[in-house]
Scaffold this active site. Structure first.
Site, PDB file in Angstrom:
ATOM      1  N   CYS A 244      -2.271   3.014  -2.815  1.00  0.00           N
ATOM      2  CA  CYS A 244      -2.323   3.707  -4.106  1.00  0.00           C
ATOM      3  C   CYS A 244      -1.969   5.187  -3.988  1.00  0.00           C
ATOM      4  CB  CYS A 244      -3.700   3.543  -4.757  1.00  0.00           C
ATOM      5  SG  CYS A 244      -4.960   4.617  -4.067  1.00  0.00           S
ATOM      6  N   CYS A 266      -7.577   2.824   0.940  1.00  0.00           N
ATOM      7  CA  CYS A 266      -8.843   3.246   0.345  1.00  0.00           C
ATOM      8  C   CYS A 266      -9.973   2.322   0.786  1.00  0.00           C
ATOM      9  CB  CYS A 266      -8.775   3.142  -1.180  1.00  0.00           C
ATOM     10  SG  CYS A 266      -7.883   4.463  -1.980  1.00  0.00           S
TER      11      CYS A 266
END
Lengths: 292, 375
Positions: A244, A266
């Site tokens: 992302c 993440c």
């Protein structure tokens, strides 16, 4: 054969919940102080989050929306198992979205998204005593807390610096709460420590095996221990999330092959998914889309 | 391309299904029944009842079956059920002098009132594998003595008659026995709580500690005053009635260890006691418990605390096998967030080390994944 019991809402009986709520109230009244409580045997093993589960069970109401994460992720097996437990015994609404949740039970992470007033973060704590590895005896550590005798901890941090040039504590990094009690933030990476400071959310900590509950009420000072010439600092990652593109977040390292290939993504899966849904893409995701 | 690991839910469901399959094993064989476990694996059932602190043979047998014979898992399952039960009263102390004795031996007297009764013991069996047990051959009925309804004097009472052994110990009149399943432990403990913790403590752990006292780590000069196994009546005080009513009999094993004591400024030379009481038939556990109980009383007698078995906080904090197994086994849960933090630190320190020692000419300080993996 004996009839086996049917269980109360959120598993624990009301007497037990009352006992735990009292401990929680006391903990909130004395931020950072470890309140002994009569921890119950839960139907999952000690070490799997029995403290957090008991705290959640005691504060959970039918209108709550529960999120459970482990290592920052909603889909780790133990997070799945605990979420399923509360769906079964409390029939409560669950979510993976940080902002939709009223109660978030966590192991080892604080969500990336800033928590807001009205939310409660419940930490699963293995060893609540920040001084435990310096002094194994509970009788001694309780005295040390009572006398605010935290010199030993500073000596430990100093020795780290003398030996390694750094403070060698990377997770469960000790904090001082409201200028009084030194507290173990549970084994979250020190990256998350600043999020605890002046948080709008209520933070509750449950240690089942060690039978302790402690709390950081909203808008409470939480300061990571350090020295003037060696100020506290969090981990920094060189790269953004490969999926992302997020920066300034905590990343997990994922090994891709046996040739040293790896990527960083993440640790907070909800945060990552949310960003991707809003059109953010890291380099691996962009590559994949280009290939398709 | 890596896809984030999803499907924890399906994986868990599949694991449970496989576990159920392995538990049942070969379907062409009849399933083992709860009654069979109670009747034929009675000592396993006893251990589960003792360490789960719940006297119910059928539920303990169910737990053994559910746990595929893993004793600590069975203890855990039964305890997790026990903890949900309401506490509706407290029994009056059981009187082990009134025990219906099945076995009773004393090592301190050759003969004594009530006699020595071997009972169903492994003690003098020769541990040779018995081929006759490969099949279900007939088993002869045991010889039985006529029941003796009179109380059987305890060895400690015999010694107490001469004042040679310390008394049973007194608690204040208004002392309510603690309940470690309802209150968090706070050290130092009173002996009631300590004995409670030992009674549900892990048999293996207590055995090892007891053994250590015999090998010189806190020697207590023990003699088995007696070990007795049998049934005692449990009476419950009913405040509304003003008297106690019987709830029925339970089987227990009691051990009174007699230990030497030289005396001190406060106390005359006399024998001291270590006490063990366990649900069911478990001599090993009761004896180990009584040795550890005595060792833990070191401070009471002004003895130096020099060995692990004398250290209350050490012994009691680590005697609970459900807690111990949970915390040891939780290490298999994901810890990659913390590991990442450690990895980062070690890499940084490693880079500094390499830079200092001049070993890392090309890019030691750089975050070069390929190179590090090769190291």
């Amino acid at each position: 054969m004996t009839d086996l019991a049917t269980y109360n809402f959120a598993y624990l009986d009301e007497q037990t919940k009352r006992m735990i709520r009292r401990a929680i109230l006391k903990a909130i009244s004395i931020p950072g102080y470890q309140v002994p409580f009569a921890s119950r045997e839960m139907p999952m093993p000690y070490g799997w989050g029995t403290g957090g589960v008991q705290v959640t069970a005691a504060i959970l109401g039918p209108d709550d929306v529960l999120k459970v994460i482990d290592q920052g992720a909603d889909d780790t097996t133990n997070a799945v198992s605990i979420r399923a437990f509360f769906q079964k015994v409390a029939n409560v609404a669950v979510t993976t979205k940080t902002r939709e949740a009223t109660i978030i039970q966590t192991r080892h992470r604080i969500p990336e998204e800033t928590l807001t007033a009205g939310q409660t973060l419940v930490y699963q704590v293995p060893i609540p005593e920040p001084l435990r590895f310096l002094e194994p005896r509970e009788t001694e550590t309780r005295k040390m807390h009572a006398l605010e005798e935290y010199g030993l901890m500073h000596v430990k941090l100093y020795e780290d610096i003398a030996r390694n040039g750094h403070i060698a504590t990377t997770y469960a990094y000790p904090v001082k709460v409201e200028g009084r009690y030194v507290m173990d933030p549970s084994p979250t990476p020190k990256f998350d420590n600043p999020k605890m400071h002046m948080s709008e959310a209520l933070q509750l900590f449950g240690a089942g095996r060690e039978k302790r509950i402690y709390a950081v009420p909203p808008y409470t000072e939480v300061v990571s221990l350090d020295f003037e010439d060696h100020p506290f600092e969090i981990q920094h990652f060189d790269k953004p999330c490969a999926l992302c593109g997020a920066e300034q977040v905590y990343l997990d390292e994922v090994i891709l092959d046996d040739k040293g290939g790896r990527m960083f993504v993440c640790s907070d899966t909800d945060h990552c998914e949310d960003r991707r849904a809003h059109g953010h893409a890291g380099h691996l995701l962009a590559q994949q889309e280009a290939a398709e | 391309m890596y896809v984030a690991v999803k499907g924890g839910e399906a994986a868990i469901a599949n694991a449970h299904q496989l576990l159920a399959d392995r538990r049942r094993g070969d379907r062409s064989l009849p399933a083992i029944s709860i009654e069979q476990i109670v009747a034929q694996l009675g000592l396993a059932v006893d251990r589960v009842m003792a360490e789960a602190s719940l006297y119910d043979r059928e539920l303990a047998a169910l737990a053994v079956r559910q746990a595929r014979g893993d004793m600590i898992e069975a203890i855990f399952i039964l305890r997790a059920y026990r903890t949900t039960l309401p506490r509706f009263g407290m029994s009056v102390p059981v009187d082990t002098a009134k025990m219906k004795i099945e076995r009773r031996v004393s090592a301190t007297y050759k003969d004594l009132p009530g006699g020595q009764l071997l009972g169903p013991t492994f003690d003098y069996t020769h541990r040779l594998l018995d081929p006759s047990l490969l099949t279900d051959g007939p088993v002869a009925e045991p010889t039985r003595r006529t029941a003796d309804e009179s109380a059987m004097m305890r060895v400690s009472d015999i010694l107490a008659g001469e004042g040679l052994i310390e008394g049973d110990g007194k608690m204040p009149e208004d002392h309510v026995p603690g309940d470690l399943t309802r209150e968090p432990l706070e050290f130092p403990l009173n002996r009631d709580l300590r004995l409670q913790a030992l009674a549900r403590g892990d048999e293996g752990f207590l055995l090892a500690l007891a053994y250590s006292t015999q090998r010189g780590y806190a020697r207590t000069h023990p003699f088995v005053g007696e070990v007795r196994i049998g049934e005692v009546e449990v009476d419950l005080d009913i405040p509304e009635l003003g008297f106690a009513v019987s709830l029925g009999p339970i089987q227990v094993t009691e051990c009174q260890m007699v230990n030497q004591f030289q005396g001190s400024a406060k106390n005359p030379p006399q024998f001291t006691r270590g006490y063990g009481l366990v649900f069911g038939q478990s001599e090993r556990k009761a004896m180990a418990m009584s040795l550890v109980d005595r060792a833990l009383r070191a401070q009471e007698f002004g003895e130096d605390v020099v060995a692990p078995a004398q250290d209350e906080e050490f012994v009691i904090s680590h005697s609970d096998n459900v807690q111990a197994t949970g915390f040891v086994e939780h290490l298999k849960l994901p810890h990659y967030v913390d590991f990442q933090a450690e990895l980062d630190l070690v890499r940084r320190m490693r880079a500094e080390y390499d830079a200092k020692s001049g070993a890392g000419e090309d890019g030691a300080g750089k975050d070069n994944g390929v190179r590090e993996a090769a190291e």
